[in-house]
Design an enzyme around this catalytic site. Structure first.
Site, short mmCIF file in Angstrom:
data_model
loop_
_atom_site.label_atom_id
_atom_site.label_comp_id
_atom_site.label_asym_id
_atom_site.label_seq_id
_atom_site.Cartn_x
_atom_site.Cartn_y
_atom_site.Cartn_z
N LYS A 124 -91.33 35.61 -60.90
CA LYS A 124 -90.01 36.01 -60.39
C LYS A 124 -88.97 34.98 -60.83
O LYS A 124 -89.30 33.81 -61.02
CB LYS A 124 -90.04 36.04 -58.86
CG LYS A 124 -88.96 36.89 -58.26
CD LYS A 124 -89.38 38.34 -58.27
CE LYS A 124 -88.41 39.24 -57.57
NZ LYS A 124 -89.02 40.55 -57.31
N GLY A 140 -79.04 49.81 -51.08
CA GLY A 140 -78.99 49.46 -52.50
C GLY A 140 -79.78 50.47 -53.31
O GLY A 140 -80.06 51.58 -52.85
N1 GLU Z 1 -87.84 43.55 -59.07
C1 GLU Z 1 -88.76 44.63 -58.93
C2 GLU Z 1 -89.88 44.29 -57.97
O1 GLU Z 1 -89.74 43.41 -57.14
C3 GLU Z 1 -89.26 45.13 -60.28
C4 GLU Z 1 -90.01 44.14 -61.10
C5 GLU Z 1 -90.27 44.61 -62.53
O2 GLU Z 1 -89.95 45.72 -62.84
O3 GLU Z 1 -90.78 43.79 -63.30
O4 GLU Z 1 -90.88 44.93 -57.94
#
Ligand code: GLU
Length: 428
Positions: free
Chosen positions: A107, A221
């Site tokens: 992340k 959102g």
């Molecule tokens: N941010 C999204 C999640 O927390 C998508 C992550 C992604 O597509 O790599 O799952």
């Protein structure tokens, strides 16, 4: 920080420790999976429109890549901390594993409030983030995607910067890009739709028709809006949503007992999901306190905002009528509150399963970008449905066979897959 029960990384480690105990993992595997493999902390100087420079704090935390390249979003948020990014990175590893994608987890984050940045300042921030991390990113290494307050345009600026620096076209290096610029049809809908696919499956297990249900959602959102879209299509009715009020720096819930009208409410909402209070009131919505979404007499609750929203203090407010809690956000329920929800026999669909639709579609996008051939929307959405449904059924069957709750079952399946990959590679 370590002892703060609302530190998301502390919660993520507690959940992991419990899974490790159920799996009887050896010490070295635990030591490896309990923390991040790599952490990148850096500063991003950004020239503002008035000529001054503001320095932002940025992160890319790579939790594990035993099953494949690191995958996970990048968040712009003023309350982001290194521990929230660490937790989100670890949860991504379990998320890609539970849907059985050949990917790891990570992340990124920047501590900033994009409400206060012009479009060109946001572009320079995106390009600055890439300049700090391009050496540890790439289509076969680590692939970011949008998350809270980041969007397709941000991903395209980042990809462009990455391609300029490296001198190669690498559309698979970022996902969540605009359609027509390497993005996949269905990607913007995917997380919200994925939540509802798991809700649909849970309702089927409970023998309840979606048309006989009513839901309340935290957030308005991207995830919440598309969850509402699909839930309404399958016959459900949403009566309450909550949203963050940027000027007052607090949240409000918006209720219409006859059912909210998604398009109408979107017309009074900013790009970050903030609903304009006065305009919503004029449209006939009751404006209630921020946590009122949790107290509604509904069948389904969907927290689809941020971490630590259902806690030991407010879990008591959940109505006796609630049958399903589907966690559309990452880590919305603290471990102690989660136990109370499951003890009350509410069907809990854990975050890294319920919210896995986004990364599943990101994986499809990556595949399409890498081969430079793009699928029709129906094809993407039907593949998404198959992946989400089979992951849900695998977790639910495992839960029933082993007398576990859904969260424990999802953890055992995912942590085991990742541990097996670490063993197979000879790491531990
Ligand atoms: N941010 C999204 C999640 O927390 C998508 C992550 C992604 O597509 O790599 O799952």
């Amino acid at each position: 920080m370590e002892n703060n029960p609302y530190n998301p990384f502390h919660a993520a480690q507690l959940q992991f420790d419990h899974a490790a105990e159920m799996l009887d993992l050896d010490k070295s595997t635990k030591d490896l999976l309990r923390n991040s493999l790599h952490e990148h902390h850096f500063l991003i100087p950004v020239k503002l429109d008035d000529g001054t420079v503001q320095v932002f704090k940025g992160y890319r935390i790579q939790h594990n890549n035993a099953r494949g390249p690191i995958k996970g979003g990048l968040r712009f948020h003023p309350q982001e901390t290194v521990d929230s990014v660490r937790a989100l990175a670890m949860w991504m590893t379990w998320k890609t594993a539970v849907v059985d994608l050949p990917l790891g987890g990570g992340k990124g984050g920047v501590i900033c409030d994009p409400h206060n940045l012009s479009e060109s300042e946001q572009e320079r921030l995106c390009r600055g983030w890439v300049r700090q991390v391009y050496k540890i990113m790439g289509p076969d290494v680590d692939i970011p995607a949008p998350d809270i307050m980041t969007n397709a345009q941000h991903m395209l600026w980042m990809l462009d910067e990455y391609e300029v620096i490296t001198g190669i076209k690498a559309p698979g290096a970022f996902t969540g890009k605009p359609v027509g610029m390497g993005g996949s049809l269905g990607r913007k809908e995917a997380t919200g739709y994925g939540v509802i696919i798991t809700v649909r499956e849970a309702l089927m297990e409970l023998n309840i028709s979606p048309a006989d249900t009513v839901a309340s959602i935290q957030g308005f959102g991207r995830v919440a809006q598309y969850a509402i879209e699909l839930y309404t299509q399958i016959g459900g009715k949403v009566i309450c949503v909550s949203s963050w009020d940027q000027t007052e720096q607090k949240s409000y819930s918006f209720r219409k007992l006859s059912g909210i009208d998604l398009e109408e409410l979107k017309s009074v909402t900013d790009v970050f999901g903030g609903i304009q209070k006065q305009k919503a009131e004029d449209l006939g919505y009751e404006v209630l306190p921020g946590d009122a979404w949790l107290e509604q007499e509904v069948d389904i609750l969907i927290p689809a905002a941020i971490e630590n929203q259902i806690t030991i203090e407010n879990v008591i407010k959940i109505s006796q009528k609630v049958k399903i809690v589907a966690e559309g956000a990452n880590g919305p329920t603290t471990p102690d509150a989660s136990k109370i929800i499951e003890d009350r026999n509410i069907f809990l669909i854990p975050d890294f399963l319920a919210s896995a639709g986004g990364v599943t579609c990101s994986y499809f996008e990556q595949v399409q970008s890498n081969i430079n051939y793009y699928w029709e929307k129906d094809e993407v959405l039907s593949k998404l449905d198959i992946k989400m449904t089979s992951a849900f059924i695998a977790v639910s069957d495992f839960a029933k066979e082993n007398g576990l709750g859904m969260r424990d079952a999802a953890y055992v399946i995912s942590v085991d897959r990742v541990a097996q990959a670490c063993h197979a590679r000879g790491w531990v």
